[in-house]
Design an enzyme around this catalytic site. Structure first.
Site, mmCIF file in Angstrom:
data_model
loop_
_atom_site.group_PDB
_atom_site.id
_atom_site.type_symbol
_atom_site.label_atom_id
_atom_site.label_comp_id
_atom_site.label_asym_id
_atom_site.label_seq_id
_atom_site.Cartn_x
_atom_site.Cartn_y
_atom_site.Cartn_z
ATOM 1 N N SER A 1 0.836 -1.195 0.000
ATOM 2 C CA SER A 1 0.000 0.000 0.000
ATOM 3 C C SER A 1 0.869 1.242 0.000
ATOM 4 O O SER A 1 2.073 1.182 0.229
ATOM 5 C CB SER A 1 -0.938 -0.010 1.206
ATOM 6 O OG SER A 1 -0.310 0.639 2.280
ATOM 7 N N LYS A 2 0.202 2.339 -0.251
ATOM 8 C CA LYS A 2 0.883 3.623 -0.361
ATOM 9 C C LYS A 2 1.778 3.889 0.855
ATOM 10 O O LYS A 2 2.842 4.470 0.741
ATOM 11 C CB LYS A 2 -0.204 4.702 -0.450
ATOM 12 C CG LYS A 2 0.232 5.923 -1.194
ATOM 13 C CD LYS A 2 -0.923 6.891 -1.293
ATOM 14 C CE LYS A 2 -0.438 8.251 -1.689
ATOM 15 N NZ LYS A 2 -1.500 9.240 -1.687
ATOM 16 N N ARG A 3 1.318 3.419 2.000
ATOM 17 C CA ARG A 3 2.074 3.648 3.239
ATOM 18 C C ARG A 3 3.444 2.973 3.239
ATOM 19 O O ARG A 3 4.336 3.364 3.964
ATOM 20 C CB ARG A 3 1.290 3.102 4.435
ATOM 21 C CG ARG A 3 0.132 3.934 4.857
ATOM 22 C CD ARG A 3 -0.426 3.394 6.160
ATOM 23 N NE ARG A 3 -0.779 1.972 6.028
ATOM 24 C CZ ARG A 3 -1.947 1.534 5.594
ATOM 25 N NH1 ARG A 3 -2.863 2.383 5.237
ATOM 26 N NH2 ARG A 3 -2.207 0.247 5.500
ATOM 27 N N ASP A 4 3.596 1.927 2.433
ATOM 28 C CA ASP A 4 4.845 1.167 2.482
ATOM 29 C C ASP A 4 6.032 1.882 1.852
ATOM 30 O O ASP A 4 7.160 1.423 1.971
ATOM 31 C CB ASP A 4 4.666 -0.204 1.817
ATOM 32 C CG ASP A 4 3.638 -1.032 2.549
ATOM 33 O OD1 ASP A 4 3.622 -0.956 3.792
ATOM 34 O OD2 ASP A 4 2.842 -1.724 1.900
#
Ligand code: GLU
Length: 486
Positions: A253-256
């Site tokens: 996900s974008k958070r990674d």
């Protein structure tokens, strides 16, 4: 046979998730591998998700990696417009065609009624679904309501019984009993299409033959199949690709921080390496070879090589592929990428940056690693005497002290400060001592760099730093080891 036409239909979100980029890549490769066309359609009708400037990110990313489209919003084409929000007026007539055919119907139920039905269904543990209240309204009643201007939606008439078979290239036939299918809305009260409806009509109108998309759409696929059937249109080949995962449980996900193409560019990856790696996420080439340019991918790519299992994003593998691409750059290409990174750490004016780059190329996995690799050039970092103890080189602080003392004598009297000159002097010493190369070279490397791993070896670094600086660092190393011995 029809000309192959594939499309990439991103929703502008402001960044390019590598899962989306992979979808685009697969669609591109299928088109180009079959002499077909690759079409870009921007699906921007979800206004809540709309991000200003996001369409430009899509154009820029695709162009940067070479996924050039044959038709699209900015270049036009025979089946435009290619921006969904500019197509909104065209869908209602298609829904009316289905009403005409008895495959769809007007629904006048208001929000309150729908909520009531839903509440009752939920209370009795039934899956909430439209109760088909308006499905069989008498013609006169429909006409009266329309004449009165009662707001309505248009719903798809799902078969009440039987099964729908949806074929996916990877998953094969997916059979769904019709009774679980909701009479989905095709046209909303504002006259605009729902996402699924617009997507199907657009694919048909654009002559799309192969649809590559994320498998989060697989659950809607039976409804798509029924829509095609209702219209009497030929279904495209569907290829629902698995997610890209961070690990077995979690989607990337974008958070990674690795999830978007932009993240990877910021980290210093080469775009060619990223495209190559993304191709391998969920697709396996026939042979052993894994390094492919985009043109080679067009040749190699085959739908049958796409996997049904989720691909796990492996930063180590991406790095290894990146390193291969870096090794294959010409020295000038390498220098153009590396120079700004070297300059981040090396401010000294008397250093030959091209020479530094030549030492770096074989060892660079990521351009952003470079500043750290060359930070010893401007100033010797503080290091611990324990660095001189190295198993493989068979050195310890006593041996290293002895080596550095001899090296100092030899190098002090050396006038020919070239790599050849230094090499000759040091190897003469090695011969005299009858020792292994590393006994001399490893301590020298540590002394001149303060590191165990460096681009280039002791000889190259000494040459790079110049005689005065190198000797000063060797003396420092001797001091450190002598203090240690006390
Ligand atoms: N606009 C959709 C998305 O960005 C694409 C759906 C499709 O390819 O059919 O996820």
């Amino acid at each position: 046979m029809n000309k192959v036409r594939t499309r990439f239909a991103p929703s502008p979100t402001g960044y390019m998730h590598i899962g989306n980029l992979r979808t685009a890549l697969f669609a591109y490769l299928i088109a180009k591998g079959n002499g077909g066309d690759f079409i870009l359609r921007i699906e921007d009708t979800d206004r809540e998700r709309y991000v200003e400037g996001a369409t430009q990110v899509i154009y820029d990313t695709l162009r940067e990696v070479g996924l050039n489209w044959d038709e699209g919003p900015d270049i036009g084409g025979p089946v435009g417009p290619y921006i969904q929000s500019e197509r909104m007026g065209m869908f209602k007539d298609y829904a009316l065609e289905l009403v005409e055919k008895g495959e769809a119907y007007y629904c006048f139920c208001d929000k309150e009624r729908l909520e009531e039905v839903r509440a009752i269904q939920e209370a009795s543990g039934i899956m909430p679904m439209y109760d088909r209240h308006c499905r069989d309204l008498p013609k006169e009643e429909i006409e009266k309501k329309l004449a009165e201007g009662v707001p309505y939606v248009i719903r798809q008439k799902m078969p009440k019984e039987g099964e729908v078979v949806f074929h996916d290239e990877l998953y094969g036939d997916i059979v769904t009993p019709c009774e679980v299918l909701d009479d989905q809305i095709l046209i909303k009260t504002d006259g605009m299409p729902t996402y699924n409806f617009a997507n199907v009509v657009d694919d048909h109108l654009m002559g799309i033959t192969h649809v590559v998309r994320g498998n989060e759409y697989l659950s809607s696929a039976p409804k798509y199949a029924l829509l095609y059937k209702a219209f009497g249109w030929e279904e495209p080949v569907y290829i629902h690709v698995e997610h890209i995962m961070k690990d077995k449980q979690h989607k990337l996900s974008k958070r990674d921080g690795d999830a978007s193409f932009q993240d990877l560019m910021k980290k210093g990856y080469l775009k060619e390496a990223v495209i190559n790696y993304i191709a391998l996420l969920g697709w396996a080439p026939k042979g052993e070879e894994e390094i492919f340019t985009l043109d080679e991918l067009i040749e190699e790519f085959d739908i049958s090589g796409i996997s049904k299992s989720p691909a796990i994003f492996d930063p180590a593998k991406l790095k290894a592929i990146n390193a291969k691409y870096i090794k294959n750059l010409t020295p000038d290409e390498f220098y153009s990428y590396a120079e700004p990174k070297i300059r981040e750490a090396v401010k000294r004016e008397d250093v030959d940056l091209k020479y530094v780059a030549s030492l770096l190329q074989a060892r660079t996995e990521l351009f952003t690693d470079i500043p750290e690799m060359v930070d010893f050039i401007d100033a010797l970092p503080d290091y611990d005497a324990s660095l001189y103890t190295h198993k493989k080189s068979k050195t310890n602080s006593v041996i290293a002290l002895d080596s550095l003392k001899s090296v100092l004598l030899v190098l002090e009297s050396l006038n020919d400060w070239t790599t050849d000159g230094i090499h000759e002097a040091l190897f003469k010493l090695i011969e005299q001592k009858g020792c292994k190369n590393a006994i001399i070279l490893y301590p020298l490397r540590v002394a001149v760099s303060g590191k165990a791993f460096t681009p280039g070896g002791a000889i190259e670094i000494s040459f790079l730093l110049g005689k005065e600086e190198s000797l000063a660092r060797v003396r420092k190393g001797i001091e450190l080891l002598e203090e240690e011995a006390e």
